[in-house]
Scaffold this active site. Structure first.
Site, PDB file in Angstrom:
ATOM      1  N   HIS A   1       0.802  -1.225   0.000  1.00 42.94           N
ATOM      2  CA  HIS A   1       0.000   0.000   0.000  1.00 42.94           C
ATOM      3  C   HIS A   1       0.830   1.267   0.000  1.00 42.94           C
ATOM      4  O   HIS A   1       0.302   2.353  -0.167  1.00 42.94           O
ATOM      5  CB  HIS A   1      -0.915   0.047   1.227  1.00 42.94           C
ATOM      6  CG  HIS A   1      -0.160   0.373   2.471  1.00 42.94           C
ATOM      7  ND1 HIS A   1       0.642  -0.536   3.078  1.00 42.94           N
ATOM      8  CD2 HIS A   1      -0.044   1.521   3.179  1.00 42.94           C
ATOM      9  CE1 HIS A   1       1.213   0.025   4.136  1.00 42.94           C
ATOM     10  NE2 HIS A   1       0.822   1.265   4.215  1.00 42.94           N
TER      11      HIS A   1
HETATM   12  N1  UDP Z   1      -4.191  -4.313   8.582  1.00 38.22           N
HETATM   13  C1  UDP Z   1      -5.491  -4.764   8.755  1.00 38.22           C
HETATM   14  N2  UDP Z   1      -6.222  -5.128   7.660  1.00 38.22           N
HETATM   15  C2  UDP Z   1      -5.718  -5.086   6.401  1.00 38.22           C
HETATM   16  C3  UDP Z   1      -4.377  -4.637   6.224  1.00 38.22           C
HETATM   17  C4  UDP Z   1      -3.636  -4.239   7.343  1.00 38.22           C
HETATM   18  O1  UDP Z   1      -5.964  -4.832   9.894  1.00 38.22           O
HETATM   19  O2  UDP Z   1      -6.437  -5.434   5.455  1.00 38.22           O
HETATM   20  C5  UDP Z   1      -3.428  -3.896   9.771  1.00 38.22           C
HETATM   21  C6  UDP Z   1      -2.113  -4.619   9.944  1.00 38.22           C
HETATM   22  O3  UDP Z   1      -2.282  -5.792  10.679  1.00 38.22           O
HETATM   23  C7  UDP Z   1      -1.267  -3.607  10.689  1.00 38.22           C
HETATM   24  C8  UDP Z   1      -1.782  -2.307  10.192  1.00 38.22           C
HETATM   25  O4  UDP Z   1      -3.068  -2.542   9.619  1.00 38.22           O
HETATM   26  O5  UDP Z   1      -1.485  -3.680  12.069  1.00 38.22           O
HETATM   27  C9  UDP Z   1      -0.797  -1.811   9.192  1.00 38.22           C
HETATM   28  O6  UDP Z   1      -1.313  -0.864   8.444  1.00 38.22           O
HETATM   29  P1  UDP Z   1      -0.701  -0.467   7.061  1.00 38.22           P
HETATM   30  O7  UDP Z   1      -0.020  -1.622   6.469  1.00 38.22           O
HETATM   31  O8  UDP Z   1      -1.816   0.177   6.335  1.00 38.22           O
HETATM   32  O9  UDP Z   1       0.325   0.693   7.445  1.00 38.22           O
HETATM   33  P2  UDP Z   1       1.827   0.732   7.914  1.00 38.22           P
HETATM   34  O10 UDP Z   1       2.038  -0.204   9.046  1.00 38.22           O
HETATM   35  O11 UDP Z   1       2.693   0.428   6.730  1.00 38.22           O
HETATM   36  O12 UDP Z   1       2.026   2.149   8.362  1.00 38.22           O
END
Ligand code: UDP
Length: 355
Positions: free
Chosen positions: A202
């Site tokens: 993403h």
């Molecule tokens: N997550 C979720 N459902 C999804 C995708 C991600 O609950 O369909 C959760 C994942 O387990 C993690 C968080 O969202 O705890 C991460 O978010 P994302 O990957 O959007 O952002 P990043 O961590 O890269 O900032």
């Protein structure tokens, strides 16, 4: 103590949940939430408030023009108005999104004290908006709560003192300890999946590169011939993949709630992702992670051999997948504290406000 948390995006809701649970156990604390609405799809926002038992936000920014929902100056304007009326004792911001920086800048304008949860992370890739958001938020925060020792070292190397820099451990570790048993125990769709790898993409830097996205999709198609690939897809990624015109053979599913995600993490064989949060959650669930970026801010995982940096080239992804499939490293490391990070954070805030 009157505390306001400001969040807007999925990973922040999870960090907020850990903090909120700990704050509710403290006497004399009033904790309220401003939601910037950076993420507004129900399966990227409302489901998290429900599953994680976070109270409804006291304030929801109404950014009527959705295309500008993540615009930092627009968010800052809205947050400033609210904070100017509330004048909380402490503003808490989380992570590295546009909402994080907008919130910190709004609080700074009003000279309100700021706590940055997940401070000090550095990928040293300034082309990622997240990196700029982290650096700028750290600069204007009063308390810098580091999830890892490396994050602390980064801040010390940048000249921050121990009056500001505090090793708290990772609130996401607090969160997973509380929610994983619930996720495994509750019947949901993802509890029935067997023998699969979990993939997500993403990050803006990946999604905005048709070349990177094409190679990732082709690699996942090939991996899917051997092991089923389940990919809960962020709306921005779905649009970008469609735009590449690549055929998709693996399972693209709608974004899932946090409990379903934890259940997927628990059941998968390994993880392929460009997400920051998922790299750690893979580790917490003792799963190898192939990181689809050129670098990570969670370097301790790479050093421990539980995370392989693959980048976004087709062959490198396949090679990293093969290596990860046959690796059996130890997951017995204590990089992110002991699950009481939220308590450490609240104690430190209390100490600052008492001075
Ligand atoms: N997550 C979720 N459902 C999804 C995708 C991600 O609950 O369909 C959760 C994942 O387990 C993690 C968080 O969202 O705890 C991460 O978010 P994302 O990957 O959007 O952002 P990043 O961590 O890269 O900032």
């Amino acid at each position: 103590m009157n505390v306001i948390s400001i969040v807007g995006a999925r990973p922040q809701f999870i960090k907020l949940a850990a903090l909120h649970r700990a704050l509710t156990k403290r006497a004399g604390v009033k904790h309220r939430v401003i939601h910037t609405h950076q993420h507004y799809d129900p399966n990227m926002s409302a489901i998290f408030f429900k599953q994680l038992e976070i109270p409804e936000p006291a304030y929801l920014l109404d950014l009527t023009d959705r295309t500008l929902a993540a615009n930092i100056s627009r968010m800052q304007e809205g947050i400033t108005k609210i904070l100017a009326e509330e004048i909380p004792d402490m503003v808490i911001v989380y992570g590295d999104t546009n909402s994080t920086l907008a919130a910190a800048q709004a609080a700074k304008k009003l000279s309100l004290p700021i706590s940055h949860i997940e401070a000090g992370l550095r990928s040293y890739d300034n082309s990622m908006p997240e990196e700029i958001n982290r650096i700028e938020t750290d600069k204007i925060s009063n308390l810098l709560f580091c999830p890892s020792k490396i994050a602390m070292e980064n801040l010390v190397a940048e000249g921050y003192g121990f009056d500001k820099v505090i090793f708290s451990g990772d609130v996401m570790f607090d969160a997973i300890q509380y929610y994983l048993p619930k996720a495994i125990g509750s019947p949901n769709l993802t509890n029935t999946f067997e023998n699969f790898v979990l993939a997500t993409i993403h990050r803006e830097s990946t999604v905005q590169s048709p070349k990177a996205l094409t190679q990732i999709v082709r690699a996942l198609n090939d991996i899917n011939k051997k092991t089923r690939v389940i990919f809960p897809v962020h709306p921005r990624t779905r649009n970008a993949i469609t735009y590449t015109g690549e055929k998709i053979d693996f399972d693209l599913v709608e974004p899932v709630g946090y409990l379903e995600m934890l259940s997927l993490l628990d059941r998968c064989t390994l993880v392929l992702t460009d997400s920051g949060g998922l790299q750690k959650e893979a580790f917490f669930c003792k799963k190898m992670c192939v990181t689809l970026r050129d670098m990570t801010e969670w370097k301790e995982l790479v050093h421990a051999g539980v995370n392989i940096i693959a980048g976004t080239e087709y062959q490198n992804i396949l090679d990293a997948f093969e290596l990860a499939s046959t690796s059996h490293p130890s997951f017995e490391h204590n990089f992110y504290g002991t699950g009481n990070s939220a308590e450490i954070i609240i104690d430190a805030i209390g100490r600052l406000l008492a001075t």
